[in-house]
Design an enzyme around this catalytic site. Structure first.
Site, short mmCIF file in Angstrom:
data_model
loop_
_atom_site.label_atom_id
_atom_site.label_comp_id
_atom_site.label_asym_id
_atom_site.label_seq_id
_atom_site.Cartn_x
_atom_site.Cartn_y
_atom_site.Cartn_z
N GLU A 85 50.32 41.43 -26.96
CA GLU A 85 51.14 42.04 -28.01
C GLU A 85 50.31 42.86 -29.00
O GLU A 85 50.74 43.93 -29.44
CB GLU A 85 51.92 40.97 -28.77
CG GLU A 85 52.86 41.55 -29.81
CD GLU A 85 53.66 40.48 -30.51
OE1 GLU A 85 54.76 40.81 -30.98
OE2 GLU A 85 53.20 39.34 -30.59
N ASP A 86 49.12 42.38 -29.33
CA ASP A 86 48.36 42.97 -30.44
C ASP A 86 47.23 43.89 -30.01
O ASP A 86 46.55 44.46 -30.86
CB ASP A 86 47.79 41.86 -31.33
CG ASP A 86 48.90 41.05 -32.00
OD1 ASP A 86 50.03 41.56 -32.08
OD2 ASP A 86 48.64 39.91 -32.41
#
Length: 487
Positions: A85-86
């Protein structure tokens, strides 16, 4: 409240390896090292609100899991849990480098986070229910996904001081209402207690500080008296050649705070702020020692609970009794084996550690089967009832037994239909009456603790009476009966 200490990434990585070596010396660390290096590179330019390199967070999460003796795939997934996600790291690369199992865990944690974040836009109560629902369903799929998420939340709570006050309250409330019940239900009390303490600290800072100071003074005053009682028990057991570990432990601040509120009393009026733990080698010794203690001290009536014969749903086992000391004060005593002590801290992970596959966890945790049935049966509007009846720590419970002796845990005042649906949805659907302790009763008969129940099934005619739905105490029974009536 002790703050999370600052260490370099390499120091934390070495601590992680030391933790893993402590319980699995022969474990090949190549997977862990590779996961660390990939995560380090992926998060290289990122920092946390504390100003630390971002890699500190996944390292701390991995260390929490290593202290719980998780397998290397879970720890590798913990190191990588924020990458999809990051960062620019993709799932295909994780699968290629670390295998499908690690990718499954990382994606599971990522999906949970995304779902919870999406729900933040909804009504507050809806948001909490949806978050908890997703956590429960992820637990059914693979309990390790939720355990990683619990460790992730724990480290975020440890560093909550760097968030603005409004965010602290929001995260602490969500922790108390969602993550604490899950940790409790899984029996992972090490995480559950710390989450409670941290949430308590941020939600009610003045009450926390006041109670902390009062307890500090009380502990100083009681220290000699408590130690004297512990020594009495040690001498008693030594005289009977029973090896035992005897210690006195204060309960955590939040549990004491809850009791003060519930009883509407002051700390000075409470006697059960601590408990004496007796850790023994065998199951038989627990009952033997209980007899010795009840002979040497007067037990307080109504304060005896045998969680060995009737374990809690989260696997907790022990004998609890309250004794009147020679100083004429009541003292809570908890008696358990070494294995029960291990389980009392890590719950389902005790069986995870000592089994080769996932079958054991499903056999030991009956509530996971409950959730599978709930997923198929429970109407959306009844989810809150499900949470209240299946996850609340405060609900009174009874234990009833099938004809072959299997215990079924139910809320207080449950009826036969609750029992039937706890066994299997189809059995509940086809219940016509029951034999309770050999006597024929109707499906809405209220059950008592210790009842032996035999469900009699057959072809049912007509819908379920609304009175049965009203009397039932489990969300599953109510939901199934309402669904049947709508057919």
């Amino acid at each position: 409240m002790e703050k999370d200490k600052t260490y370099s990434p390499e120091y934390l990585y070495n601590e992680l390896i030391r933790e893993i070596r402590s319980y699995h010396f022969s474990e090949n660390m190549k997977l862990i090292r590779k996961a660390y290096e990939v995560a380090f590179a992926a998060h290289a330019t990122q920092k946390r609100k504390s100003g630390e390199p971002f890699i500190i967070h996944p390292l701390q999460v991995a260390i929490i899991l290593a202290k719980l003796h998780l397998d290397r795939e879970t720890i590798a997934a913990a190191l990588l849990h924020d990458t999809i996600e990051d960062t620019e790291l993709r799932g295909e690369m994780i699968k290629e480098e670390f295998g499908g199992e690690v990718l499954f865990l990382v994606e599971g944690v990522t999906k949970l986070r995304k779902t919870i974040r999406d729900e933040m836009e909804k009504d507050k109560q809806e948001r909490k229910e949806a978050s908890l629902r997703k956590l429960l369903l992820a637990t059914v799929e693979d309990v390790r996904v939720v355990i990683i998420k619990l460790a992730d939340r724990l480290h975020n709570m440890r560093t909550l001081e760097f968030q603005r006050r409004e965010k602290q309250i929001e995260i602490a409330e969500e922790t108390m209402e969602i993550y604490v019940p899950i940790a409790n239900k899984l029996g992972i009390f090490e995480i559950k207690k710390e989450l409670e303490e941290l949430a308590f600290y941020y939600l009610y800072p003045e009450e926390y500080k006041g109670l902390e100071q009062e307890l500090k003074e009380r502990k100083s005053e009681e220290s000699a008296e408590i130690q004297g009682f512990v020594e009495e028990i040690r001498r008693l057991l030594k005289g009977r050649n029973i090896p035992a570990k005897v210690r006195a432990l204060y309960k955590n601040n939040y549990s004491i705070y809850q009791k003060i509120k519930k009883r509407e009393c002051s700390l000075k009026e409470m006697y059960d702020t601590y408990a004496v733990n007796i850790i023994l080698e065998s199951f038989e010794q627990c009952y033997l020692v209980m007899g010795y203690l009840h002979n040497a001290y007067n037990p307080l009536p109504g304060r005896f609970k045998d969680f060995i014969a009737l374990p809690k749903g989260n696997l907790y086992q022990a004998i609890h009794t309250t004794l009147i000391s020679k100083k004429r004060k009541p003292v809570e005593v908890q008696i358990r084996t070494v294995e029960m002590e291990d389980t009392s801290q890590v719950g389902i992970l005790h069986y995870w550690k000592y089994s080769s596959g996932h079958g054991t966890q499903m056999e030991k945790m009956e509530w996971l089967k409950d959730i599978l049935d709930w997923q198929k049966d429970l109407a959306e509007e009844n989810f809150t009832d499900f949470v209240k009846t299946r996850l609340s720590r405060q609900d009174k419970k009874i234990f009833c037994f099938t004809p072959d002796g299997k215990s079924i845990e139910l809320p207080y005042d449950s009826i036969v239909m609750d029992f039937a649906y706890q066994i299997h949805s189809q059995i509940g659907d086809e219940t016509v009456f029951a034999l309770v302790n050999g006597e024929k009763v109707m499906p809405d008969a209220i059950l008592n603790n210790g009842d032996r129940v035999q469900i009699i099934t057959g072809q049912r005619k007509g819908s379920f009476p609304y009175a049965w739905i009203e009397k039932s105490k489990t969300a599953r029974a109510r939901s199934r009966m309402m669904q049947a009536n709508r057919r």
